[in-house]
Design a protein around this motif. Structure first.
Motif, short mmCIF file in Angstrom:
data_model
loop_
_atom_site.label_atom_id
_atom_site.label_comp_id
_atom_site.label_asym_id
_atom_site.label_seq_id
_atom_site.Cartn_x
_atom_site.Cartn_y
_atom_site.Cartn_z
N HIS A 60 0.84 -1.19 0.00
CA HIS A 60 0.00 0.00 0.00
C HIS A 60 0.88 1.25 0.00
O HIS A 60 2.08 1.19 0.22
CB HIS A 60 -0.90 0.02 1.24
N THR A 61 0.23 2.38 -0.27
CA THR A 61 0.88 3.68 -0.14
C THR A 61 0.47 4.28 1.20
O THR A 61 -0.71 4.41 1.49
CB THR A 61 0.45 4.63 -1.27
N ALA A 62 1.44 4.60 2.04
CA ALA A 62 1.16 5.16 3.36
C ALA A 62 0.93 6.66 3.24
O ALA A 62 1.61 7.35 2.47
CB ALA A 62 2.31 4.87 4.31
N GLU B 38 7.93 1.93 9.06
CA GLU B 38 8.21 0.63 9.69
C GLU B 38 7.28 -0.46 9.19
O GLU B 38 7.60 -1.65 9.33
CB GLU B 38 8.08 0.77 11.21
N ASP B 39 6.12 -0.11 8.63
CA ASP B 39 5.19 -1.12 8.16
C ASP B 39 5.77 -1.85 6.95
O ASP B 39 6.17 -1.21 5.96
CB ASP B 39 3.85 -0.47 7.78
N PRO B 40 5.84 -3.18 6.98
CA PRO B 40 6.47 -3.94 5.87
C PRO B 40 5.71 -3.83 4.55
O PRO B 40 6.28 -4.10 3.49
CB PRO B 40 6.47 -5.38 6.40
N GLY B 41 4.42 -3.45 4.59
CA GLY B 41 3.65 -3.36 3.36
C GLY B 41 3.75 -2.02 2.66
O GLY B 41 3.21 -1.83 1.56
N THR B 42 4.45 -1.07 3.25
CA THR B 42 4.54 0.28 2.67
C THR B 42 5.44 0.28 1.44
O THR B 42 6.61 -0.10 1.51
CB THR B 42 5.07 1.28 3.71
N ARG B 43 4.89 0.75 0.32
CA ARG B 43 5.68 0.85 -0.92
C ARG B 43 6.16 2.28 -1.17
O ARG B 43 7.05 2.52 -1.97
CB ARG B 43 4.82 0.40 -2.11
N TYR C 125 -3.16 10.92 -7.25
CA TYR C 125 -2.33 10.84 -8.46
C TYR C 125 -0.95 10.29 -8.14
O TYR C 125 -0.42 9.41 -8.85
CB TYR C 125 -2.22 12.23 -9.08
N VAL C 126 -0.34 10.80 -7.07
CA VAL C 126 1.00 10.35 -6.71
C VAL C 126 1.00 8.87 -6.34
O VAL C 126 1.90 8.11 -6.74
CB VAL C 126 1.56 11.20 -5.55
N ALA C 127 -0.01 8.43 -5.58
CA ALA C 127 -0.08 7.02 -5.20
C ALA C 127 -0.20 6.13 -6.44
O ALA C 127 0.46 5.10 -6.56
CB ALA C 127 -1.27 6.80 -4.26
N ARG C 128 -1.04 6.55 -7.37
CA ARG C 128 -1.32 5.74 -8.55
C ARG C 128 -0.21 5.79 -9.59
O ARG C 128 0.25 4.75 -10.09
CB ARG C 128 -2.64 6.20 -9.17
N GLU C 129 0.24 7.00 -9.90
CA GLU C 129 1.17 7.18 -11.03
C GLU C 129 2.64 7.21 -10.64
O GLU C 129 3.50 6.86 -11.46
CB GLU C 129 0.83 8.49 -11.77
N ASN D 88 1.03 2.32 -6.53
CA ASN D 88 0.10 1.54 -5.71
C ASN D 88 -0.98 2.48 -5.21
O ASN D 88 -0.75 3.32 -4.33
CB ASN D 88 0.84 0.89 -4.53
N GLU D 89 -2.18 2.37 -5.76
CA GLU D 89 -3.24 3.33 -5.44
C GLU D 89 -4.01 2.99 -4.17
O GLU D 89 -4.93 3.70 -3.78
CB GLU D 89 -4.21 3.44 -6.61
N THR D 90 -3.64 1.89 -3.51
CA THR D 90 -4.24 1.57 -2.21
C THR D 90 -3.58 2.43 -1.14
O THR D 90 -2.39 2.28 -0.85
CB THR D 90 -4.06 0.09 -1.86
#
Length: 328
Positions: free
Chosen positions: A77-79, A107-112, A280-284, A288-290
């Motif tokens: 996901h995007t934090a 610190e979250d392992p899912g952060t992209r 926009y930043v998360a997606r493009e 990762n748009e989540t």
């Protein structure tokens, strides 16, 4: 010895007195109905209280919880961390609160990737500096996790100070960006109190302790020393922006004049890398748009305690004439 004991007379009416017995029965029945009515109302108010309590807990839970399903997304996901309002100790945009959210995000392992969404006119140079330094530290500790600043309505002064620590900065074309400067303001009432025949009595220990007293004439030497402090803080601000932006900045000293720019002009000056929203930043950019919100928030009780303490501290600062400088 004569026995004087007599059987007590009954307080109840004679069995043959039907009207009296009917009255007693009606009174007893009315008392019983009243007890039942009171019991029903008691149960109703208890249920109402528990319903209100659970509803309140549910509202707070839904406001402060993190979307667990998003955290469990195998693609990550995007934090998101929000900075809203004046950056100052005791505010929702204090360094402690913002840094707490940033640490959790990195610190979250899912952060992209991390988005720092900013909507702030500035504030304390100290608080902004704390956040800036922590961003730089976290980027060094997690080099594979990029951080992008996204300016909403305004990212000026201390707000831009913080934004400059990011890998890239994005804004809307109409956002207000920049205001790289320092201000310390006040008033002067010397001539006014002279006309009114008022005498100001101030007792200090320390030559320059009351140099900013609005009821006394300007002390040129003290003012010069104060200007040195403002220039020093401004240089710290300028160096932080130059470190963060590097060669992307246009070769134009007007950038550091305290002027504010639209997002569109900020791109031309190198203050911003592109135009776009957090989505926009998360997606493009991150890819990762989540989006998962990691913004740290105080509980209602903590907010009450904070506001109470801030109000008292603010009153003391004003009473003692200790207002500080502001990045804006």
């Amino acid at each position: 010895m004569e026995d004087n004991w007599k059987e007590p007379e009954s307080v109840l009416p004679d069995k043959d007195d039907g009207k009296a017995w009917k009255l007693i029965e009606n009174l007893a029945e009315g008392a019983l109905k009243e007890q039942r009515r009171a019991r029903r109302w008691g149960i109703f108010f208890k249920l109402l209280t528990f319903t209100w309590l659970f509803a309140t807990i549910g509202i707070f839970y839904s406001a402060f919880r993190v979307d667990v399903s998003a955290l469990e997304n195998p693609d990550g996901h995007t934090a998101l961390v929000d900075i809203g309002g004046v950056i100052a100790d005791g505010n929702d945009a204090s360094a402690d609160i913002i840094v707490g959210g940033l640490r959790a995000a990195f610190e979250d392992p899912g952060t992209r990737g991390v988005i720092l969404r900013i909507n702030s006119p500035g504030g304390s140079p100290v608080q902004a500096g704390y956040i800036y330094d922590e961003i730089r530290r976290l980027r060094g500790k997690y080099p594979e996790t990029p951080l992008y600043s996204v300016i909403m309505d305004i990212g000026a002064s201390g707000g831009y100070y913080v934004a400059a620590a990011a890998d890239e900065i994005y804004a809307d074309k109409a956002s207000l960006v920049g205001s790289i400067g320092v201000v310390s303001s006040g008033f002067g009432f010397v001539e006014a109190i002279d006309k009114l025949g008022i005498t100001r009595r101030t007792y200090t220990a320390g030559e320059y302790k009351a140099f900013n007293d609005p009821f006394q004439p300007v002390d040129e030497e003290a003012t010069a020393r104060w200007q040195e402090s403002l220039d020093s803080i401004h240089n710290q601000f300028v160096n932080a922006v130059k470190t963060g932006r590097g060669d992307r900045l246009a070769d134009d000293e007007v950038i550091f004049s305290g002027m504010v720019w639209t997002g569109e002009n900020a791109v031309r000056l190198g203050l911003v890398d592109g135009l776009g929203s957090a989505g926009y930043v998360a997606r493009e950019v991150v890819g990762n748009e989540t989006i998962v919100d990691f913004t740290a928030r105080l509980s209602p009780l903590e907010k009450f305690a904070r506001d109470l303490g801030v109000g008292f501290t603010g009153a003391m600062i004003k009473t003692l004439g200790l207002e500080g400088v502001t990045l804006r």
